[in-house]
Scaffold this motif. Structure first.
Motif, PDB file in Angstrom:
ATOM      1  N   ALA A   1      14.382  26.810 -19.881  1.00  0.00           N
ATOM      2  CA  ALA A   1      15.446  27.099 -20.842  1.00  0.00           C
ATOM      3  C   ALA A   1      16.575  26.073 -20.755  1.00  0.00           C
ATOM      4  CB  ALA A   1      15.986  28.510 -20.599  1.00  0.00           C
ATOM      5  N   GLU A   2      16.987  25.756 -19.548  1.00  0.00           N
ATOM      6  CA  GLU A   2      18.096  24.819 -19.364  1.00  0.00           C
ATOM      7  C   GLU A   2      17.756  23.426 -19.903  1.00  0.00           C
ATOM      8  OE1 GLU A   2      16.793  26.788 -17.137  1.00  0.00           O
ATOM      9  OE2 GLU A   2      18.358  27.954 -16.144  1.00  0.00           O
ATOM     10  N   LYS A   3      16.527  22.972 -19.641  1.00  0.00           N
ATOM     11  CA  LYS A   3      16.112  21.634 -20.089  1.00  0.00           C
ATOM     12  C   LYS A   3      16.025  21.572 -21.619  1.00  0.00           C
ATOM     13  CE  LYS A   3      13.497  20.452 -15.921  1.00  0.00           C
ATOM     14  NZ  LYS A   3      12.152  20.194 -15.338  1.00  0.00           N
ATOM     15  N   VAL A   4      15.471  22.613 -22.227  1.00  0.00           N
ATOM     16  CA  VAL A   4      15.340  22.623 -23.689  1.00  0.00           C
ATOM     17  C   VAL A   4      16.714  22.630 -24.349  1.00  0.00           C
ATOM     18  CG1 VAL A   4      14.574  23.997 -25.667  1.00  0.00           C
ATOM     19  CG2 VAL A   4      13.058  23.691 -23.704  1.00  0.00           C
TER      20      VAL A   4
ATOM     21  N   LYS B   1      21.140  19.906 -27.317  1.00  0.00           N
ATOM     22  CA  LYS B   1      22.521  19.450 -27.379  1.00  0.00           C
ATOM     23  C   LYS B   1      22.594  17.928 -27.477  1.00  0.00           C
ATOM     24  CE  LYS B   1      24.869  23.203 -24.891  1.00  0.00           C
ATOM     25  NZ  LYS B   1      25.647  23.539 -23.674  1.00  0.00           N
ATOM     26  N   GLU B   2      21.721  17.256 -26.751  1.00  0.00           N
ATOM     27  CA  GLU B   2      21.714  15.791 -26.783  1.00  0.00           C
ATOM     28  C   GLU B   2      21.467  15.281 -28.204  1.00  0.00           C
ATOM     29  OE1 GLU B   2      18.867  12.150 -25.166  1.00  0.00           O
ATOM     30  OE2 GLU B   2      19.010  13.994 -23.969  1.00  0.00           O
ATOM     31  N   TYR B   3      20.583  15.946 -28.923  1.00  0.00           N
ATOM     32  CA  TYR B   3      20.266  15.533 -30.298  1.00  0.00           C
ATOM     33  C   TYR B   3      21.140  16.258 -31.334  1.00  0.00           C
ATOM     34  CZ  TYR B   3      16.209  12.717 -29.042  1.00  0.00           C
ATOM     35  OH  TYR B   3      15.385  11.732 -28.547  1.00  0.00           O
ATOM     36  N   ASP B   4      22.063  17.084 -30.858  1.00  0.00           N
ATOM     37  CA  ASP B   4      22.970  17.819 -31.746  1.00  0.00           C
ATOM     38  C   ASP B   4      22.181  18.617 -32.793  1.00  0.00           C
ATOM     39  OD1 ASP B   4      25.410  18.718 -32.705  1.00  0.00           O
ATOM     40  OD2 ASP B   4      25.655  17.036 -34.095  1.00  0.00           O
TER      41      ASP B   4
ATOM     42  N   GLN C   1      19.083  33.182 -20.644  1.00  0.00           N
ATOM     43  CA  GLN C   1      19.423  31.869 -20.088  1.00  0.00           C
ATOM     44  C   GLN C   1      19.836  30.898 -21.195  1.00  0.00           C
ATOM     45  OE1 GLN C   1      15.748  31.119 -17.891  1.00  0.00           O
ATOM     46  NE2 GLN C   1      16.860  31.322 -15.962  1.00  0.00           N
ATOM     47  N   VAL C   2      19.119  30.970 -22.326  1.00  0.00           N
ATOM     48  CA  VAL C   2      19.459  30.113 -23.466  1.00  0.00           C
ATOM     49  C   VAL C   2      20.872  30.418 -23.948  1.00  0.00           C
ATOM     50  CG1 VAL C   2      18.909  29.585 -25.878  1.00  0.00           C
ATOM     51  CG2 VAL C   2      17.063  29.820 -24.194  1.00  0.00           C
ATOM     52  N   LYS C   3      21.176  31.702 -24.128  1.00  0.00           N
ATOM     53  CA  LYS C   3      22.503  32.089 -24.603  1.00  0.00           C
ATOM     54  C   LYS C   3      23.596  31.699 -23.612  1.00  0.00           C
ATOM     55  CE  LYS C   3      21.798  34.118 -28.610  1.00  0.00           C
ATOM     56  NZ  LYS C   3      22.393  33.547 -29.849  1.00  0.00           N
ATOM     57  N   LYS C   4      23.246  31.754 -22.346  1.00  0.00           N
ATOM     58  CA  LYS C   4      24.214  31.353 -21.321  1.00  0.00           C
ATOM     59  C   LYS C   4      24.537  29.864 -21.431  1.00  0.00           C
ATOM     60  CE  LYS C   4      24.919  31.328 -16.306  1.00  0.00           C
ATOM     61  NZ  LYS C   4      24.322  31.648 -14.983  1.00  0.00           N
ATOM     62  N   GLU C   5      23.521  29.070 -21.760  1.00  0.00           N
ATOM     63  CA  GLU C   5      23.711  27.624 -21.882  1.00  0.00           C
ATOM     64  C   GLU C   5      24.425  27.267 -23.187  1.00  0.00           C
ATOM     65  OE1 GLU C   5      22.903  25.268 -19.573  1.00  0.00           O
ATOM     66  OE2 GLU C   5      22.380  26.948 -18.244  1.00  0.00           O
TER      67      GLU C   5
END
Length: 613
Positions: free
Chosen positions: A481-484, A489-492, A509-513
């Motif tokens: 989840a964190e990596k995805v 975010k990197e590609y906006d 985990q996704v929502k947390k990130e």
């Protein structure tokens, strides 16, 4: 307890069962007329009253500014002036219908006890006359008594509805148990006081007037008679509930037996759930009709057992209808109009499931499954490019992690099916994965097609198509989840991507990130409490498990329903009628074609959509 008390108890019990036996005989005496009469009234309620109630409720939501009702906003909703006004209107409209039903039953059982052969014309005339008479004489009190009588007579129906239907379960799960118990005690005490002091003989008393004088007054009913009637009604409803429960068990047993012939357990389960949802609605209607009919029969018999006064109205009914004869053309016109409206609603319900539920289907979005797996190897850049060319709204891909932490597109945990390499993806470094052929298994023209990375997907799809990333979560150590999320975010691309998973923990985990990214829970069913989970923005479900109740429950809580994997015309049309939000398919071009061509009654549906919005 001495012998005298035991004999008295046995005697009282015998009297009660004697009353029950006589009540059953009254019900059975002209049962075909009874079933037909109640059937006509219930059809009227289903095709005319229910749509009207739904429109009033929709109007109330629009006037109050709410899209749906939750435990959090129901208090403010109920005290809104528009809600109070609309609830008062519903109280009157539904109350008049219930009064009509009660008076039909009381008249039917009175005529059945007194006459060998039932005359339908007399029954209809008396029922209609008594409706106008009781509403005029009783005014607001008559409607209030009607509601109380209906509640007392429908306890088995209310219990079934609370137990079976999700909307009741949802609110009950959210209300503290102490409040529910207090409400139950207050309701029970109120109904018992109603039965004892006001009594169920209200309409009998009202109709027994002669020359303006009540022949049966409340003070004439002895305390012992009141207690006997109270006990008889309680015991009767217990027996009725037991009988109806046996019908329910039998119905579900037969349904389970019929679907047991499926060899595929998932298909069998889906079929059972679909039939179960539909049968529950019909059973609820049957339980309501049976409950109110049997209770009115009991009340009618006990009244005539103690009171020999006839309930009047025969002559008055004839006079009432004589004055209407000059207006027979108007009456005929109204009857034809009612039948026409009734037929229209019947047509809409049978053809479309619901006239209003059919409206929002112009907004159904189409997701291309695993890229474009209908004609291109799944989870490849070629498949994604094909989905873009075919103008899919979304492209769905599966994301896994290699041994060295690279994010790649792959559905199965093993590489064997699509590449022939018999290893789990988490056992193989990306350098080895890159050497594998993920296209030959699908066709020789795709030989040499590699397994792409998620980064390569973003390079291709950014600004081209929305992406549904199905995260194949295994454990936290992979950091999936964190990596995805970091790559999104990197590609906006937070607005371009949605993330789905069978793991709620992964979605959290996704929502947390990043709380902006929309998340979907892949599931085989939903229940009220999960609809409130803040980690879930929509549900992704196997199509043949999706029912109208599920769609309604999700929408009521502000969630979408995405369905997979749909490739058949009939299923596409069924899901369109249910009101799903997104169809996931191997062939998005075909689904789009079916959705666009199925535009029958376009003017009508557009008009109803405007009304609904």
């Amino acid at each position: 307890m001495d012998n005298k008390e035991q004999k008295n108890n046995r005697s009282n019990l015998g009297k009660i069962f004697h009353i029950y036996a006589k009540t059953v005989k009254i019900i059975a005496k002209n049962i075909l007329y009874l079933v037909f009469g109640q059937g006509v009234l219930m059809l009227f309620a289903y095709f005319l009253l229910l749509p009207l109630v739904n429109k009033i409720l929709d109007l109330t939501l629009r006037l109050t500014g709410y899209s749906y009702i939750t435990v959090g906003n129901i208090g403010r909703f109920l005290i809104h002036p528009a809600t109070i006004l609309m609830l008062f209107i519903l109280f009157i409209i539904i109350g008049i219908f219930l009064t009509l039903d009660i008076l039909f039953l009381l008249t039917f059982f009175a005529l059945t006890e007194r006459e060998q052969k039932l005359k339908v014309s007399v029954l209809v005339k008396l029922t209609i006359y008594r409706l106008f008479y009781c509403l005029k004489k009783g005014k607001g009190k008559a409607l209030l008594i009607t509601w109380l009588l209906s509640i007392v007579s429908s306890i088995p129906f209310l219990a079934f509805s609370i137990w079976r239907f999700r909307i009741f379960q949802y609110y009950m799960e959210e209300i503290p148990g102490s409040y529910l118990r207090l409400a139950a005690v207050i309701a029970a005490a109120g109904l018992l006081l109603f039965l004892y002091y006001i009594g169920p003989y209200y309409y009998h008393s009202l109709l027994s007037q002669k020359n303006g004088i009540l022949m049966v007054k409340e003070k004439d009913i002895l305390p012992r008679e009141r207690i006997d009637l109270l006990l008889a009604i309680i015991g009767w409803n217990v027996l009725v509930a037991g009988f109806l429960f046996l019908i329910y068990v039998f119905t579900m047993g037969v349904t389970a037996l019929l679907v047991s012939g499926y060899t595929n357990i998932i298909q069998a389960t889906a079929t059972f759930i679909e039939v179960y949802d539909r049968m529950s609605i019909y059973l609820a209607l049957i339980i309501f009709v049976f409950s109110i009919t049997s209770n009115m029969a009991l009340i009618s018999y006990t009244f005539r057992r103690h009171r020999k006064h006839k309930i009047n109205g025969h002559e008055e009914a004839e006079d009432f209808f004589k004055t209407a004869y000059p207006y027979k053309k108007i009456i005929y016109f109204l009857i034809i109009a009612l039948f026409s409206i009734n037929f229209y609603y019947f047509y809409q319900v049978v053809r479309n499931g619901s006239a209003l539920d059919y409206m929002n289907m112009e907004n159904i979005q189409v997701t291309s499954h695993r890229g474009y797996s209908h004609s291109v190897p799944e989870n490849t850049l070629s498949a994604v490019n094909k989905a873009i060319v075919e103008q899919a709204d979304y492209v769905e891909v599966d994301v896994r992690v290699t041994k060295d932490g690279e994010l790649v597109l792959l559905h199965d945990p093993s590489l064997k099916r699509t590449t022939g390499f018999n290893k789990y993806i988490w056992e193989v470094p990306f350098a080895k994965v890159r050497e594998l052929d993920a296209g030959s298994w699908f066709g020789s023209e795709f030989a040499g097609t590699p397994i792409p990375t998620l980064r390569e997907l973003f390079e291709l799809a950014k600004g081209q198509v929305k992406i549904n990333l199905d995260l194949k979560y295994r454990n936290d150590s992979e950091g999936l989840a964190e990596k995805v999320v970091a790559l999104i975010k990197e590609y906006d691309m937070q607005k371009q991507c949605v993330i789905t998973s069978t793991s709620i923990h992964c979605l959290k985990q996704v929502k947390k990130e990043d709380a902006v990214i929309r998340t979907g829970y892949i599931t085989y069913g939903i229940y009220p409490s999960i609809c409130k989970n803040k980690a879930i923005d929509f549900f992704s479900m196997k199509s043949n498990l999706v029912t109208k109740n599920i769609v309604d429950e999700a929408h009521k809580n502000g969630k979408e329903v995405h369905v997979w994997t749909v490739n058949i015309r009939n299923e596409i049309q069924r899901l369109k009628r249910l009101g799903v939000d997104n169809i996931i398919t191997d062939n998005p071009a075909y689904v789009r074609e079916v959705l666009q061509k199925d535009d029958s009654d376009k003017f009508l549906t557009t008009l109803l959509k405007v009304i609904k919005d």
